[in-house]
Design a protein around this motif. Sequence first.
Motif, PDB file in Angstrom:
ATOM      1  N   HIS A 151       0.235  50.906 -64.078  1.00  0.00           N
ATOM      2  CA  HIS A 151      -0.615  52.457 -63.595  1.00  0.00           C
ATOM      3  C   HIS A 151      -0.125  53.267 -62.854  1.00  0.00           C
ATOM      4  N   ILE A 152      -0.604  51.848 -61.299  1.00  0.00           N
ATOM      5  CA  ILE A 152       0.325  51.559 -59.954  1.00  0.00           C
ATOM      6  C   ILE A 152       1.651  52.633 -59.579  1.00  0.00           C
ATOM      7  N   LEU A 153       2.350  51.627 -60.797  1.00  0.00           N
ATOM      8  CA  LEU A 153       4.195  51.996 -60.236  1.00  0.00           C
ATOM      9  C   LEU A 153       4.138  53.522 -61.731  1.00  0.00           C
ATOM     10  N   TRP A 154       3.477  53.019 -62.405  1.00  0.00           N
ATOM     11  CA  TRP A 154       3.568  55.077 -62.941  1.00  0.00           C
ATOM     12  C   TRP A 154       3.044  56.287 -62.104  1.00  0.00           C
ATOM     13  N   GLN A 158      -3.441  57.522 -68.939  1.00  0.00           N
ATOM     14  CA  GLN A 158      -4.129  56.844 -69.622  1.00  0.00           C
ATOM     15  C   GLN A 158      -2.623  55.980 -70.068  1.00  0.00           C
ATOM     16  N   THR A 159      -1.988  56.886 -70.592  1.00  0.00           N
ATOM     17  CA  THR A 159      -0.806  56.274 -71.729  1.00  0.00           C
ATOM     18  C   THR A 159       0.578  55.543 -70.433  1.00  0.00           C
ATOM     19  N   SER A 160       0.119  55.354 -68.657  1.00  0.00           N
ATOM     20  CA  SER A 160       0.394  55.253 -67.639  1.00  0.00           C
ATOM     21  C   SER A 160       0.849  53.569 -67.923  1.00  0.00           C
ATOM     22  N   ARG A 161      -0.547  52.966 -68.801  1.00  0.00           N
ATOM     23  CA  ARG A 161      -1.133  51.287 -68.957  1.00  0.00           C
ATOM     24  C   ARG A 161       0.043  50.914 -69.360  1.00  0.00           C
ATOM     25  N   ASP A 162       0.893  51.184 -70.475  1.00  0.00           N
ATOM     26  CA  ASP A 162       2.186  50.718 -70.778  1.00  0.00           C
ATOM     27  C   ASP A 162       3.216  50.703 -70.383  1.00  0.00           C
ATOM     28  N   PHE A 163       3.766  51.860 -69.417  1.00  0.00           N
ATOM     29  CA  PHE A 163       4.931  52.435 -68.657  1.00  0.00           C
ATOM     30  C   PHE A 163       6.268  50.533 -68.459  1.00  0.00           C
ATOM     31  N   GLN A 164       5.313  49.515 -68.523  1.00  0.00           N
ATOM     32  CA  GLN A 164       6.460  48.549 -68.687  1.00  0.00           C
ATOM     33  C   GLN A 164       6.086  47.654 -69.430  1.00  0.00           C
ATOM     34  N   PRO A 165       6.584  46.830 -71.338  1.00  0.00           N
ATOM     35  CA  PRO A 165       5.887  46.156 -71.789  1.00  0.00           C
ATOM     36  C   PRO A 165       5.695  44.578 -70.873  1.00  0.00           C
ATOM     37  N   VAL A 196      -0.971  61.290 -48.352  1.00  0.00           N
ATOM     38  CA  VAL A 196      -2.106  60.361 -47.924  1.00  0.00           C
ATOM     39  C   VAL A 196      -2.674  59.639 -49.622  1.00  0.00           C
ATOM     40  N   HIS A 197      -2.896  60.658 -50.355  1.00  0.00           N
ATOM     41  CA  HIS A 197      -3.101  60.855 -51.621  1.00  0.00           C
ATOM     42  C   HIS A 197      -2.441  59.674 -51.814  1.00  0.00           C
ATOM     43  N   PHE A 198      -1.197  59.920 -52.413  1.00  0.00           N
ATOM     44  CA  PHE A 198      -0.154  58.473 -53.003  1.00  0.00           C
ATOM     45  C   PHE A 198      -0.645  57.096 -52.195  1.00  0.00           C
ATOM     46  N   PHE A 199      -0.122  57.009 -50.742  1.00  0.00           N
ATOM     47  CA  PHE A 199      -0.519  55.927 -50.101  1.00  0.00           C
ATOM     48  C   PHE A 199      -2.510  55.463 -50.416  1.00  0.00           C
ATOM     49  N   ASN A 200      -3.062  55.841 -50.548  1.00  0.00           N
ATOM     50  CA  ASN A 200      -4.411  56.148 -50.854  1.00  0.00           C
ATOM     51  C   ASN A 200      -4.856  55.294 -52.450  1.00  0.00           C
ATOM     52  N   HIS A 201      -3.749  56.085 -53.230  1.00  0.00           N
ATOM     53  CA  HIS A 201      -4.090  55.548 -54.665  1.00  0.00           C
ATOM     54  C   HIS A 201      -3.656  54.016 -55.071  1.00  0.00           C
ATOM     55  N   GLN A 202      -2.462  53.855 -54.509  1.00  0.00           N
ATOM     56  CA  GLN A 202      -1.906  52.177 -54.291  1.00  0.00           C
ATOM     57  C   GLN A 202      -3.210  51.246 -54.114  1.00  0.00           C
ATOM     58  N   THR A 203      -3.588  51.910 -52.469  1.00  0.00           N
ATOM     59  CA  THR A 203      -4.296  51.020 -52.409  1.00  0.00           C
ATOM     60  C   THR A 203      -5.787  50.733 -53.192  1.00  0.00           C
ATOM     61  N   HIS A 204      -6.583  51.156 -53.319  1.00  0.00           N
ATOM     62  CA  HIS A 204      -6.963  51.688 -54.664  1.00  0.00           C
ATOM     63  C   HIS A 204      -7.008  50.789 -55.799  1.00  0.00           C
ATOM     64  N   HIS A 205      -6.165  50.890 -56.386  1.00  0.00           N
ATOM     65  CA  HIS A 205      -6.172  50.267 -57.633  1.00  0.00           C
ATOM     66  C   HIS A 205      -5.256  48.930 -57.222  1.00  0.00           C
ATOM     67  N   ARG A 206      -4.694  48.419 -56.158  1.00  0.00           N
ATOM     68  CA  ARG A 206      -4.266  47.563 -56.117  1.00  0.00           C
ATOM     69  C   ARG A 206      -5.730  46.659 -55.240  1.00  0.00           C
ATOM     70  N   GLY A 207      -6.057  46.970 -54.866  1.00  0.00           N
ATOM     71  CA  GLY A 207      -8.070  46.277 -55.000  1.00  0.00           C
ATOM     72  C   GLY A 207      -8.126  45.908 -56.277  1.00  0.00           C
ATOM     73  N   GLN A 208      -8.650  46.991 -57.029  1.00  0.00           N
ATOM     74  CA  GLN A 208      -9.171  46.611 -58.463  1.00  0.00           C
ATOM     75  C   GLN A 208      -8.622  45.700 -59.222  1.00  0.00           C
ATOM     76  N   TRP A 218       4.737  60.601 -58.168  1.00  0.00           N
ATOM     77  CA  TRP A 218       4.527  61.282 -56.934  1.00  0.00           C
ATOM     78  C   TRP A 218       6.467  61.390 -56.169  1.00  0.00           C
ATOM     79  N   MET A 219       6.805  60.613 -56.338  1.00  0.00           N
ATOM     80  CA  MET A 219       8.027  60.000 -55.398  1.00  0.00           C
ATOM     81  C   MET A 219       8.789  61.254 -56.561  1.00  0.00           C
ATOM     82  N   ALA A 220       8.999  61.447 -57.704  1.00  0.00           N
ATOM     83  CA  ALA A 220       9.140  62.420 -58.488  1.00  0.00           C
ATOM     84  C   ALA A 220       9.089  63.692 -57.761  1.00  0.00           C
ATOM     85  N   ARG A 221       8.014  64.161 -57.874  1.00  0.00           N
ATOM     86  CA  ARG A 221       8.110  65.215 -57.433  1.00  0.00           C
ATOM     87  C   ARG A 221       7.862  65.222 -55.423  1.00  0.00           C
ATOM     88  N   PHE A 222       7.608  64.910 -54.943  1.00  0.00           N
ATOM     89  CA  PHE A 222       8.337  64.926 -53.209  1.00  0.00           C
ATOM     90  C   PHE A 222       9.289  65.337 -53.892  1.00  0.00           C
TER      91      PHE A 222
END
Length: 171
Positions: free
Chosen positions: A50-53, A73-80, A132-144, A58-62
């Motif tokens: 999910h983090i990678l997806w 929801q489908t991001s959980r299967d982004f890489q096999p 800021v959201h982009f970087f915070n999102h990474q940190t949030h889920h890596r914490g999980q 976000w990088m595509a948007r930027f």
Amino acid sequence: MLTRDYCITMARYNAWQNRNLRKLLQDMPPEELTKDRGAFFGSILATVNHILWADTTWMARFQDKPLPGGTAQTSRDFQPTIAAWSGERFRMDGHIILWAEKAKSLDMISDLTWFSGTLNTTVSKNLGECVVHFFNHQTHHRGQVHAMLTQMGLKPEETDLFLMPQSGPWL
């Protein structure tokens, strides 16, 4: 105002943390990586996917590039596999660092407009807030992920920003 230096620091932090995760996850049995551990996305692999997806999205948007497809929801299967994830994670971290090194502080006060699949509408927000959201999102889920690894009895490397090495390797 959000600065280029902030973007570089956070991009390096992101890459440093993902490098530490890659080292820890690469030798884990697939059944441990895919076991539902009660986190929002269930398993460790699903969460790092999910983090990678999201980073790819976000990088595509930027950069006004094509989106990777899929949904949160489908991001959980982004890489096999963790090997596939690791390769794409390494590539994306390098991409984020290069983007950050070219970021312009003045651009951060402009608006970013995109279609949000989550909200099913077009959204326009300040680019700096999105970054800021982009970087915070990474940190949030890596914490999980860190919590799941700790519950398994593993000891992930340090995560405090002030402990980040001042020079590479980031990747």
